[in-house]
Enzyme design. Structure first.
Site, PDB file in Angstrom:
ATOM      1  N   GLU A  27      30.300  34.817  44.387  1.00 24.59           N
ATOM      2  CA  GLU A  27      30.721  34.335  45.704  1.00 24.59           C
ATOM      3  C   GLU A  27      30.204  35.248  46.814  1.00 24.59           C
ATOM      4  O   GLU A  27      29.983  36.436  46.614  1.00 24.59           O
ATOM      5  CB  GLU A  27      32.261  34.277  45.763  1.00 24.59           C
ATOM      6  CG  GLU A  27      32.806  33.759  47.097  1.00 24.59           C
ATOM      7  CD  GLU A  27      34.319  33.623  47.120  1.00 24.59           C
ATOM      8  OE1 GLU A  27      34.849  33.148  48.129  1.00 24.59           O
ATOM      9  OE2 GLU A  27      34.961  33.988  46.112  1.00 24.59           O
ATOM     10  N   GLU A 178      39.826  25.096  45.304  1.00 29.82           N
ATOM     11  CA  GLU A 178      41.206  25.483  45.601  1.00 29.82           C
ATOM     12  C   GLU A 178      41.754  24.670  46.781  1.00 29.82           C
ATOM     13  O   GLU A 178      42.260  25.223  47.767  1.00 29.82           O
ATOM     14  CB  GLU A 178      41.305  26.991  45.855  1.00 29.82           C
ATOM     15  CG  GLU A 178      41.004  27.805  44.609  1.00 29.82           C
ATOM     16  CD  GLU A 178      41.300  29.295  44.746  1.00 29.82           C
ATOM     17  OE1 GLU A 178      41.622  29.738  45.867  1.00 29.82           O
ATOM     18  OE2 GLU A 178      41.225  30.005  43.724  1.00 29.82           O
ATOM     19  N   GLU A 297      37.567  29.959  37.673  1.00 28.53           N
ATOM     20  CA  GLU A 297      37.932  31.301  38.131  1.00 28.53           C
ATOM     21  C   GLU A 297      38.989  31.850  37.165  1.00 28.53           C
ATOM     22  O   GLU A 297      40.050  31.255  37.003  1.00 28.53           O
ATOM     23  CB  GLU A 297      38.473  31.305  39.568  1.00 28.53           C
ATOM     24  CG  GLU A 297      37.411  30.960  40.612  1.00 28.53           C
ATOM     25  CD  GLU A 297      37.893  31.108  42.047  1.00 28.53           C
ATOM     26  OE1 GLU A 297      38.750  31.999  42.299  1.00 28.53           O
ATOM     27  OE2 GLU A 297      37.430  30.347  42.907  1.00 28.53           O
TER      28      GLU A 297
END
Length: 492
Positions: A27, A178, A297
């Site tokens: 990321e 998310e 994740e």
């Protein structure tokens, strides 16, 4: 030493272990990209096209097959157009994480650079599409830019103008990230309606891509129920994600006691229940063919500041033998649940949570977590077989030994972690439905100090030791808090 037993039931096949289970996450956060994987072509650190050669070589050695990008939460404010074209013309933007570390996004690594990195690493890309602050048309254009044949569309011609004539063929696309939190703070129903909207356009743009729905935070099973109920079979879907980070009683990565060791690993062991219950929900909606689980994740989330940057890189943490055992425990669960888990990407690749690498300037080292991925690589594409460990539990619900096994091309691979904080163990391995041919290779990563970790000054303080055994009798030694890989040829 404690004598225990492991049975490998060769006739009981669990399925083929997808290599994609062994993916990583990269990321735009802290030091993951800049001074992490990317140093620039003029850097003193050895690099290829500005990317650290050490990391490229090590990713290839461990056969890491998949790299997720560009976020994470960063994806929710990312405009892919910022990262293409001449680097000197690219805008500097507020990063999602600027409020945490006051660093800005220079967009020097964009789509073309990241695809170059993936190809050098011989890994597939897994893109997270921004559905919070962009439109379906924006994502359509991104897919067009990545995948349309040379010369066919304006976006394909733009890609060629930027130095890349042939399409990238990006196959895996996350539809949001998310979305229950930073990705729009949605309810499962509202996200599912957005998913249907974006997925329709994305699939229409390139029907060959695979779309991953943004799933639950840990054990939010209601999210999974409401998502699947609303998406139903009217929408294109190839997988469903969920995220699970392991937190302990004390978040200090390098100073922990026995109680804190078991607390963190017990939290990690929840992965088994999460897989079973999310998958059970998918089965209840008859979505097993479309809702393969994508754990994009996972890892330990300690407090930052223990890495070599001394807190400059946001969330950077050291990786000890405890993190290595956590990695082995999790990967063994994925192997044993390979009929349910489609892909997984550990968070994150470098200079952050549960990292495989720590880097800064000319320095770059591997962590114990990296070594586990390298020790487990023989499982990729192999046929998983049932294992049964007769081992006393460490605590309620936490096994004394974590184990998985697979067979590929006549070679039996067993990976085990001794979760016990104090006791070494001797294990007798019995293969039901087969027998060992004699020769075996045993790779052991262990340390008397379970807080041991690698640093720039001592880059190999924790490393695996390989031993060749000419006449293997099925006996395996598991030091306390250790990770062990056994590879042995099976008799015809």
């Amino acid at each position: 030493m404690i004598m225990e037993k492991i049975y490998a039931v060769l006739p009981e096949k669990l399925g083929t272990i997808s290599p994609l289970i062994y993916g990583v996450f990269s990321e735009h956060i802290g030091g993951v990209i800049y001074d992490g994987i990317y140093v620039g072509e003029d850097a003193k650190a050895e690099n290829i096209h500005g990317f650290r050669k050490f990391i490229i070589d090590k990713i290839k050695e461990a056969k890491i097959p998949l790299i997720r990008w560009p976020g994470g939460c960063f994806a929710e404010i990312y405009d892919w157009r910022d990262g293409i074209g001449p680097k000197e013309d690219r805008p500097v933007r507020i990063n999602w994480w600027t409020v945490n570390d006051h660093r800005y996004e220079p967009n020097q690594v964009g789509t073309d650079e990241f695809m170059d990195f993936c190809r050098m690493c011989e890994a597939e890309p897994y893109f997270a599409a921004n559905i919070t602050t962009t439109t379906p048309l924006d994502i359509r254009d991104w897919i067009d830019y990545c995948n349309s044949p040379a010369g066919t569309t304006t976006m394909a011609k733009l890609r060629e103008k930027n130095g890349h004539k042939e399409p990238y063929g990006v196959k895996y696309w996350g539809v949001g990230n998310e979305t229950w939190g930073g990705g729009g703070n949605m309810t499962p129903e509202s996200y599912a309606l957005q998913y249907r909207r974006y997925a329709e356009i994305m699939h229409n743009t390139d029907p060959s891509i695979e779309l991953i729905a943004s799933g639950a935070s840990g054990g939010d099973y209601h999210w999974t129920q409401d998502l699947l109920k609303t998406v139903n079979n009217t929408s294109f879907m190839d997988g469903m994600s969920f995220h699970h980070y392991s937190n302990g009683k004390n978040e200090d990565p390098v100073n922990f006691n026995e109680e804190e060791w078991y607390c963190l690993l017990g939290n990690a062991n929840r992965m088994q229940e999460l897989i079973e219950r999310h998958w059970g929900t998918a089965l209840s909606y008859k979505e097993e063919k479309r809702a393969g689980l994508c754990v994009d994740e996972w890892g330990a989330w300690h407090r930052g500041g223990s890495g070599p940057s001394k807190g400059f890189n946001l969330f950077e943490q050291q990786s000890t033998m405890r993190d290595a055992v956590l990695s082995a425990l999790t990967l063994n669960i994925f192997n044993n649940e390979c009929d349910k888990v489609k892909l997984a990407t550990v968070a994150q690749l470098v200079n952050n949570l549960h990292a495989l690498f720590l880097a800064g300037g000319e320095n770059c080292i591997v962590t114990p977590t990296y070594h586990v991925f390298n020790m487990f690589k023989a499982h990729q594409g192999a046929e998983a077989v049932r294992t049964i460990a007769e081992s006393a539990a460490c605590t309620d619900g936490l096994p004394g030994i974590s184990v998985s096994a697979s067979v590929k091309d006549g070679v039996f691979t067993l990976t085990a972690a001794n979760i016990d904080y104090k006791e070494d163990k001797v294990v007798a391995i019995e293969v039901l439905g087969g027998k060992f041919a004699g020769k075996a290779t045993v790779i052991t990563m262990a340390s008397d100090d379970l807080t041991a970790h690698n640093t720039f000054e001592e880059p190999e303080k924790v490393r695996p030791i390989t031993k060749e055994i000419a006449d293997f009798d099925g006996t395996l030694v598991l030091p306390h808090g250790a990770v062990v890989t056994l590879s042995a040829k099976l008799a015809d």
